[in-house]
Write a protein that holds these residues in place. Structure first.
Motif, PDB file in Angstrom:
ATOM      1  N   LEU A  70       0.835  -1.198   0.000  1.00  0.00           N
ATOM      2  CA  LEU A  70       0.000   0.000   0.000  1.00  0.00           C
ATOM      3  C   LEU A  70       0.875   1.255   0.000  1.00  0.00           C
ATOM      4  O   LEU A  70       0.616   2.212  -0.732  1.00  0.00           O
ATOM      5  CB  LEU A  70      -0.922  -0.007   1.224  1.00  0.00           C
ATOM      6  N   TYR A  71       1.937   1.227   0.813  1.00  0.00           N
ATOM      7  CA  TYR A  71       2.856   2.369   0.860  1.00  0.00           C
ATOM      8  C   TYR A  71       3.541   2.569  -0.494  1.00  0.00           C
ATOM      9  O   TYR A  71       3.629   3.706  -0.996  1.00  0.00           O
ATOM     10  CB  TYR A  71       3.933   2.174   1.943  1.00  0.00           C
ATOM     11  N   PHE A  72       4.032   1.487  -1.089  1.00  0.00           N
ATOM     12  CA  PHE A  72       4.730   1.585  -2.378  1.00  0.00           C
ATOM     13  C   PHE A  72       3.826   2.193  -3.439  1.00  0.00           C
ATOM     14  O   PHE A  72       4.255   3.043  -4.232  1.00  0.00           O
ATOM     15  CB  PHE A  72       5.207   0.196  -2.820  1.00  0.00           C
ATOM     16  N   PHE A  73       2.565   1.780  -3.445  1.00  0.00           N
ATOM     17  CA  PHE A  73       1.616   2.327  -4.404  1.00  0.00           C
ATOM     18  C   PHE A  73       1.420   3.825  -4.182  1.00  0.00           C
ATOM     19  O   PHE A  73       1.514   4.633  -5.112  1.00  0.00           O
ATOM     20  CB  PHE A  73       0.274   1.593  -4.288  1.00  0.00           C
ATOM     21  N   GLY A  74       1.185   4.215  -2.931  1.00  0.00           N
ATOM     22  CA  GLY A  74       0.929   5.620  -2.617  1.00  0.00           C
ATOM     23  C   GLY A  74       2.141   6.513  -2.755  1.00  0.00           C
ATOM     24  O   GLY A  74       2.019   7.714  -3.021  1.00  0.00           O
ATOM     25  N   ALA A  75       3.329   5.947  -2.591  1.00  0.00           N
ATOM     26  CA  ALA A  75       4.557   6.749  -2.634  1.00  0.00           C
ATOM     27  C   ALA A  75       5.167   6.827  -4.023  1.00  0.00           C
ATOM     28  O   ALA A  75       5.844   7.810  -4.347  1.00  0.00           O
ATOM     29  CB  ALA A  75       5.582   6.183  -1.652  1.00  0.00           C
ATOM     30  N   ASN A  76       4.946   5.804  -4.849  1.00  0.00           N
ATOM     31  CA  ASN A  76       5.690   5.714  -6.112  1.00  0.00           C
ATOM     32  C   ASN A  76       4.844   5.589  -7.375  1.00  0.00           C
ATOM     33  O   ASN A  76       5.362   5.837  -8.466  1.00  0.00           O
ATOM     34  CB  ASN A  76       6.652   4.519  -6.052  1.00  0.00           C
ATOM     35  N   LEU A  77       3.583   5.207  -7.258  1.00  0.00           N
ATOM     36  CA  LEU A  77       2.813   4.881  -8.456  1.00  0.00           C
ATOM     37  C   LEU A  77       1.678   5.848  -8.771  1.00  0.00           C
ATOM     38  O   LEU A  77       1.136   5.810  -9.870  1.00  0.00           O
ATOM     39  CB  LEU A  77       2.245   3.455  -8.343  1.00  0.00           C
ATOM     40  N   VAL A  78       1.297   6.677  -7.823  1.00  0.00           N
ATOM     41  CA  VAL A  78       0.213   7.632  -8.071  1.00  0.00           C
ATOM     42  C   VAL A  78       0.780   8.950  -8.590  1.00  0.00           C
ATOM     43  O   VAL A  78       1.939   9.280  -8.314  1.00  0.00           O
ATOM     44  CB  VAL A  78      -0.616   7.874  -6.786  1.00  0.00           C
ATOM     45  N   PRO A  79      -0.007   9.732  -9.349  1.00  0.00           N
ATOM     46  CA  PRO A  79       0.495  11.004  -9.893  1.00  0.00           C
ATOM     47  C   PRO A  79       0.988  11.972  -8.818  1.00  0.00           C
ATOM     48  O   PRO A  79       2.022  12.615  -8.972  1.00  0.00           O
ATOM     49  CB  PRO A  79      -0.726  11.570 -10.632  1.00  0.00           C
ATOM     50  N   VAL A  80       0.237  12.066  -7.723  1.00  0.00           N
ATOM     51  CA  VAL A  80       0.649  12.922  -6.593  1.00  0.00           C
ATOM     52  C   VAL A  80       0.851  12.014  -5.381  1.00  0.00           C
ATOM     53  O   VAL A  80      -0.110  11.435  -4.862  1.00  0.00           O
ATOM     54  CB  VAL A  80      -0.429  13.978  -6.265  1.00  0.00           C
ATOM     55  N   PRO A  81       2.110  11.849  -4.923  1.00  0.00           N
ATOM     56  CA  PRO A  81       2.386  10.936  -3.800  1.00  0.00           C
ATOM     57  C   PRO A  81       1.546  11.239  -2.567  1.00  0.00           C
ATOM     58  O   PRO A  81       1.349  12.407  -2.220  1.00  0.00           O
ATOM     59  CB  PRO A  81       3.879  11.171  -3.524  1.00  0.00           C
ATOM     60  N   TRP A  82       1.037  10.198  -1.940  1.00  0.00           N
ATOM     61  CA  TRP A  82       0.171  10.351  -0.781  1.00  0.00           C
ATOM     62  C   TRP A  82       0.917  10.873   0.447  1.00  0.00           C
ATOM     63  O   TRP A  82       0.324  11.522   1.302  1.00  0.00           O
ATOM     64  CB  TRP A  82      -0.447   9.000  -0.406  1.00  0.00           C
ATOM     65  N   PHE A  83       2.184  10.553   0.555  1.00  0.00           N
ATOM     66  CA  PHE A  83       2.907  10.801   1.804  1.00  0.00           C
ATOM     67  C   PHE A  83       3.841  12.006   1.745  1.00  0.00           C
ATOM     68  O   PHE A  83       4.707  12.170   2.596  1.00  0.00           O
ATOM     69  CB  PHE A  83       3.702   9.537   2.192  1.00  0.00           C
TER      70      PHE A  83
END
Length: 453
Positions: free
Chosen positions: A354-367
């Motif tokens: 979940l972290y990898f997706f949110g940090a590296n794969l989304v247009p605007v990083p979640w974290f």
């Protein structure tokens, strides 16, 4: 230490151990990071090959030193054992907690996504969409199920996928090089130099850190030394010959890849670059078939990482350390697996995915600033942790000859320092924010252990 009721049985031979070293290391990384190495060097092929050589040399030197230690110590979990005998139980716990809570699950989760990534490339799906994430979760669960329910079958799967994954690498290394020499593409790629702008102040450092992911995983083979027949003989052989073979096949594959398509085309291809190269050499049908082998290769690597992940908390509990040792040291009598340790390992894999997706794969990083590449920085952290072990080995192991006691550990220390410096150059400020998260997780581990004691 664990009693006989909660002890793991000897069930793996030398062939499985070598297959584990080769199989865990060879897999997604050589396909996943080949394009990054090419991009990091701006298409400079000789510099890219140098990066693969340096990364391989670092792996071989460190593996040789641990192989030397493996001839003397055989307990529950290789690298934790070596940390314990050189620096004491507290440092052993420190590394054991890092492996269980950060290292194993971060790499395993990334491998689940990479396996899904190449499946999506094969199917023509979006590599960061819902299909890829659903497949990632499925591959995680499937790998866990295989390891948790039948470790012997998981070992056989490891050997089988190791053989399968060598097919596309060997064919590309051989045929790609021959084709590239005939059509002139290989010579052109070797002599074209830098053909694109590079990011960062030192492209070689960035490229070497990228190879670290491709070369990583060999240390996980030490996690089964308690289950390895004649571990003091077989584990050193597996580490030494396995890592040397991996470095050789990677360099040959990378060279063959350069004979398949022009560097500029490969760099533009992105995640489909490897498929494009295979199709160029072996036709569309042949390329597709070989790319299926690439996906199987990734799944074999995922299986090997999950094997280490399921044993992470068991290695601590077997020493009566960490959270609830009596819970996590329990071995299922039917499957001969530490079931509770396996379940917690799987849960952490899901969290890190979940972290990898949110940090590296989304247009605007979640974290925000705390978004870092969890496929590389935990690996470099482990190299930093090796340094005190190698130093204390030089101090304590008086029974060894000068070459094994001084020269090789000293080279290993230099190699680890190089990796740390290269990571700082490559990732910049992201290293600081990663270290904050690292410190919090490690502090939790220390508190859990001190509270129990």
């Amino acid at each position: 230490m664990e009693n006989m009721e909660n002890a793991l049985r000897k069930k793996y031979g030398l062939l499985t151990a070598i297959a584990m070293v080769v199989g865990i290391v060879i897999g997604s990384g050589v396909f996943f990071k080949a394009e990054k190495v090419l991009t990091a060097t701006g298409g400079d092929l000789p510099m890219g090959i140098l990066a693969w050589f340096i990364g391989g040399l670092i792996m071989i030197v460190c593996a040789y030193v641990f192989a030397t230690m493996a001839t003397m110590y055989e307990k529950v979990s290789g690298v934790v054992d070596y940390a314990e005998v050189t620096l004491g139980s507290k440092y052993g716990y420190f590394i054991g907690w890092f492996l269980a809570a950060i290292y194993y699950p971060t790499l395993t989760s990334v491998l689940a996504w990479v396996s899904a990534r190449y499946t999506c490339v094969l199917m023509g799906w979006n590599i960061v969409g819902g299909e890829a994430m659903a497949l990632s979760g499925f591959f995680l669960l499937a790998s866990y199920t295989l390891n948790a329910l039948s470790p012997k079958l998981a070992g056989k799967f490891q050997v089988s996928t190791t053989v399968i994954k060598l097919i596309p690498l060997a064919l590309m290394a051989l045929i790609g090089t021959i084709v590239g020499l005939k059509n002139g593409i290989l010579v052109q790629n070797f002599t074209s130099g830098v053909i694109a702008d590079v990011s960062g102040s030192n492209p070689l450092f960035t490229a070497v850190v990228a190879t670290a992911f491709a070369y990583e995983g060999w240390i996980i083979a030490t996690s089964i030394n308690a289950e390895l027949e004649n571990a003091k003989r077989n584990l050193p052989l597996a580490l030494t010959f396995g890592t040397m073979f991996v470095a050789l096949i990677y360099i040959l594959y990378y060279t063959g890849l350069a004979g398949a398509v022009e560097n500029s085309v490969m760099m533009k291809g992105g995640e489909a670059g490897a498929k494009l190269a295979f199709s160029s050499v072996f036709s569309n049908i042949g390329g597709a078939i070989l790319f299926v082998f690439v996906v199987i290769s990734c799944l074999g690597t995922l299986n090997g990482l999950m094997l280490g992940c399921t044993r992470g908390f068991y290695a601590l509990a077997a020493r009566d350390m960490g959270p609830e040792p009596e819970v996590f040291k329990v071995i299922d009598k039917n499957t001969d697996m530490p079931t509770n340790s396996s379940i917690l390992g799987l849960m952490l894999c899901g969290a890190w995915l979940l972290y990898f997706f949110g940090a590296n794969l989304v247009p605007v990083p979640w974290f925000g600033p705390f978004s870092f590449d969890s496929s590389e920085l935990p690996i470099v952290t482990l190299y930093a942790m090796y340094i005190p072990i190698f130093v204390m080995m030089m101090v304590k192991e008086a029974s060894l000859n000068f070459f094994k006691r001084i020269i090789m550990p000293a080279l290993a220390v230099c190699a680890c320092i190089f990796m740390v410096v290269a990571a700082c150059y490559s990732h910049g400020k992201a290293v600081i924010f990663y270290l904050i998260i690292f410190a919090v997780i490690m502090a939790i581990g220390m508190l859990v252990n001190s509270k129990k004691n």
